[in-house]
Each structure stands twice: as structure tokens, then as C-alpha cells.
Design an enzyme around this catalytic site. Structure first.
Site, mmCIF file in Angstrom:
data_model
loop_
_atom_site.group_PDB
_atom_site.id
_atom_site.type_symbol
_atom_site.label_atom_id
_atom_site.label_comp_id
_atom_site.label_asym_id
_atom_site.label_seq_id
_atom_site.Cartn_x
_atom_site.Cartn_y
_atom_site.Cartn_z
ATOM 1 N N ASP A 69 47.975 37.117 42.625
ATOM 2 C CA ASP A 69 47.113 37.532 41.516
ATOM 3 C C ASP A 69 46.791 36.277 40.723
ATOM 4 O O ASP A 69 47.679 35.680 40.094
ATOM 5 C CB ASP A 69 47.848 38.551 40.640
ATOM 6 C CG ASP A 69 47.017 39.034 39.457
ATOM 7 O OD1 ASP A 69 45.910 38.499 39.241
ATOM 8 O OD2 ASP A 69 47.482 39.937 38.744
ATOM 9 N N SER A 78 27.474 31.112 42.939
ATOM 10 C CA SER A 78 26.436 32.090 43.258
ATOM 11 C C SER A 78 25.104 31.510 42.799
ATOM 12 O O SER A 78 25.071 30.609 41.946
ATOM 13 C CB SER A 78 26.704 33.414 42.527
ATOM 14 O OG SER A 78 25.573 34.264 42.562
ATOM 15 N N TYR A 97 28.755 38.102 34.009
ATOM 16 C CA TYR A 97 28.991 37.567 35.352
ATOM 17 C C TYR A 97 28.228 36.265 35.550
ATOM 18 O O TYR A 97 28.768 35.276 36.071
ATOM 19 C CB TYR A 97 28.577 38.595 36.403
ATOM 20 C CG TYR A 97 28.783 38.117 37.821
ATOM 21 C CD1 TYR A 97 30.062 37.958 38.331
ATOM 22 C CD2 TYR A 97 27.703 37.832 38.646
ATOM 23 C CE1 TYR A 97 30.271 37.516 39.633
ATOM 24 C CE2 TYR A 97 27.892 37.386 39.949
ATOM 25 C CZ TYR A 97 29.173 37.230 40.438
ATOM 26 O OH TYR A 97 29.370 36.784 41.728
ATOM 27 N N LYS A 124 29.717 32.344 36.346
ATOM 28 C CA LYS A 124 29.312 31.488 37.454
ATOM 29 C C LYS A 124 28.691 30.185 36.962
ATOM 30 O O LYS A 124 28.832 29.136 37.603
ATOM 31 C CB LYS A 124 28.364 32.242 38.392
ATOM 32 C CG LYS A 124 29.044 33.360 39.171
ATOM 33 C CD LYS A 124 30.235 32.838 39.975
ATOM 34 C CE LYS A 124 30.926 33.913 40.794
ATOM 35 N NZ LYS A 124 32.091 33.402 41.547
#
Length: 276
Positions: free
Chosen positions: A53, A131, A144, A148
Site C-alpha cells: 500500500d 497521462s 486527477y 498528474k
């Protein structure tokens, strides 16, 4: 001597495919993730597995375990990540904190632990999964997108720090890749659209277009092969865009600003119309 790679987020999708691709390329692979049951099949593909984790403050101890067992570490692939859908107005601060804890802080934990060993390697690679939204913001997915962007900036700064030691920091930038991760985003977009509210039409628009973008984003296998190529290249590039979408958007970074931003100006105008 066989090269050793540690990969995070191998429960499914890109991480799972990357583990298999490294094994096929005769690397010693340590595939990690949250779900022990999901990792077990990778042992049949010749991978070592471990539950990890990245939000655990002691996550770096797994790196030490790998080096103790394998005797070395040549590459770290920071693939573990979570997504988030929601306009800024409808996103809680706690959600943003949890997202960054996985996508950015977790990446830091593993990299910090790995660097002393990567400096001892003949190649020494940190491969971070970013991304296209790490270069081009997407309305309705601000948190999000921001995570990135952070991965991009963090990796660029790291690259400068590691250059004197012969360790490379590399970005792999896929487009929208059709995996369970993306399917979950589609489902969340649909749920948010059904809930109604000021941004419902924006979520519908995203849910309509993202599946088409996934067809252009490259698939998980292509992304996995790109990760292996980046890890194995004698002189790796700084960035590896994946898929037609990824290559087109990243190449857009070399266009004049007015041309580069044209598509996103259109997206913003459409979102304004739908958001009324």
C-alpha cells in the site's frame, strides 16, 4: 546479470500487463499491489509478488526486502494510482488529499527508498506513469488532472537531481486507456450525471467522449511494452507518449500556443454552454 524491477499497482490493468511484459523480457519482476488474490496469478508468469500500500508510511520497507532478496534493484515503476471525477465545486478537500496521497506522495515514498539502490545499478531507472491530462487539463476531472501535473513536475525536477548519478527519471504518458480503472471513471461519470445538478451535462459530455478517446489512447499492452522499452533503452527519452491520442497531444506541445490550446478552448466553451 538479470535486471530487477519493482512495479506498484499490479492488481490489474497497466501494472499487471507491465509485470508480464518485464517477465517476458527476462527481468526479475517484483509485482506489488493491494490485493494478494489479484497478484497471485502473476506468480504463474514468473513474477515475485508482495502486498504493498503506497499510502503506508512504511511502504519503502518493501524496497529493502526486494534488494535483500534479489541483491539489487535496477528499475522502479511507479504505476499505482487512483482516479477522481468531479467539478471543483463538487469535490471535497478530503477527496483531493486522498488522491494526492496515492498518486504523488506514494510515488515519493517508493522513490526515496529506491534511490540509494538505483544509484548502485548500471542503468538506474525511475519510470513514472503520468497521462496526457498531465499536460492538458480536462474539465470535470480537475483533481486527477492536478495530480498528474504534479507527477510531471516532480519527475522533471527529479531528473535534474539524478543526472549527476547516472539515474534516469522517465515519464510514460498514455492517453485514455481502456482498463478497469477507466471503466470505473465512466461509471462514476454516469452516476454523477444521473444525480443532476449544475454540472450534470458536463459529466454527460465527458462520458460520451471518453470512450471514443479510449479507442485512440493505446491499450494496456502497448503501454506496458512502452514501459519496458523505457526501462531497457541504453539512452532513454525523457517522455514516452503512448497511443495515437497520447502522441498527438504531446506533439501538440511543440505547436504555437494558439494552436496547442485551440481544442481545449472549444472544450471549455462547450462546458460553459452545458453548464448553464
Amino acid at each position: 546479470m538479470t535486471r530487477v524491477v519493482l512495479i506498484t499497482g499490479c492488481d490489474e490493468g497497466i501494472g499487471r500487463r507491465a509485470a508480464r511484459a518485464f517477465a517476458d523480457a527476462d527481468w526479475t519482476v517484483y509485482a506489488t499491489g493491494l490485493d494478494e488474490g489479484a497478484l497471485n496469478p502473476l506468480e504463474d508468469d514468473g513474477c515475485e509478488t508482495a502486498v504493498l500500500d503506497v499510502t503506508d508510511v512504511d511502504a519503502g520497507s518493501v524496497v529493502d526486502d526486494v534488494v535483500k532478496e534479489a541483491g539489487r534493484l535496477d528499475c522502479l515503476v511507479n504505476n499505482a494510482g487512483v482516479g477522481h471525477v468531479g467539478a471543483v465545486e463538487e469535490t471535497e478537500a478530503e477527496d483531493v488529499a486522498e488522491l494526492f496521497e496515492v498518486n504523488v506522495v506514494g510515488m515519493h515514498r517508493l522513490t526515496k527508498a529506491a534511490l540509494p539502490h538505483l544509484r548502485d545499478s548500471e542503468i538506474g531507472r525511475v519510470v513514472n506513469l503520468s497521462s496526457v491530462v498531465g499536460r492538458y487539463p480536462l474539465p470535470g476531472m480537475a483533481a486527477y488532472t492536478a495530480s498528474k501535473f504534479a507527477v510531471e513536475g516532480w519527475t522533471e525536477a527529479l531528473r535534474g537531481e539524478l543526472e549527476p548519478f547516472g539515474v534516469d527519471a522517465i515519464l510514460v504518458e498514455p492517453g485514455v486507456v481502456g482498463t478497469g480503472f477507466v471503466d470505473d471513471l465512466f461509471s462514476e461519470l454516469e452516476d454523477r450525471a444521473d444525480e443532476g445538478g449544475r454540472y450534470a451535462d458536463l459529466y454527460r459530455m465527458l462520458n460520451y467522449w471518453l470512450p471514443d478517446l479510449a479507442d485512440l489512447g493505446g491499450d494496456a499492452d502497448e503501454t506496458a511494452e512502452t514501459i519496458v522499452r523505457a526501462a531497457s533503452a541504453p539512452k532513454p527519452r525523457e517522455r514516452y507518449p503512448v497511443g495515437m491520442q497520447g502522441r498527438a497531444l504531446v506533439l501538440g506541445g511543440h505547436l504555437p500556443p494558439w494552436a496547442r490550446d485551440a481544442g481545449w478552448r472549444v472544450a471549455r466553451d462547450v462546458s460553459r454552454v452545458f453548464g448553464k
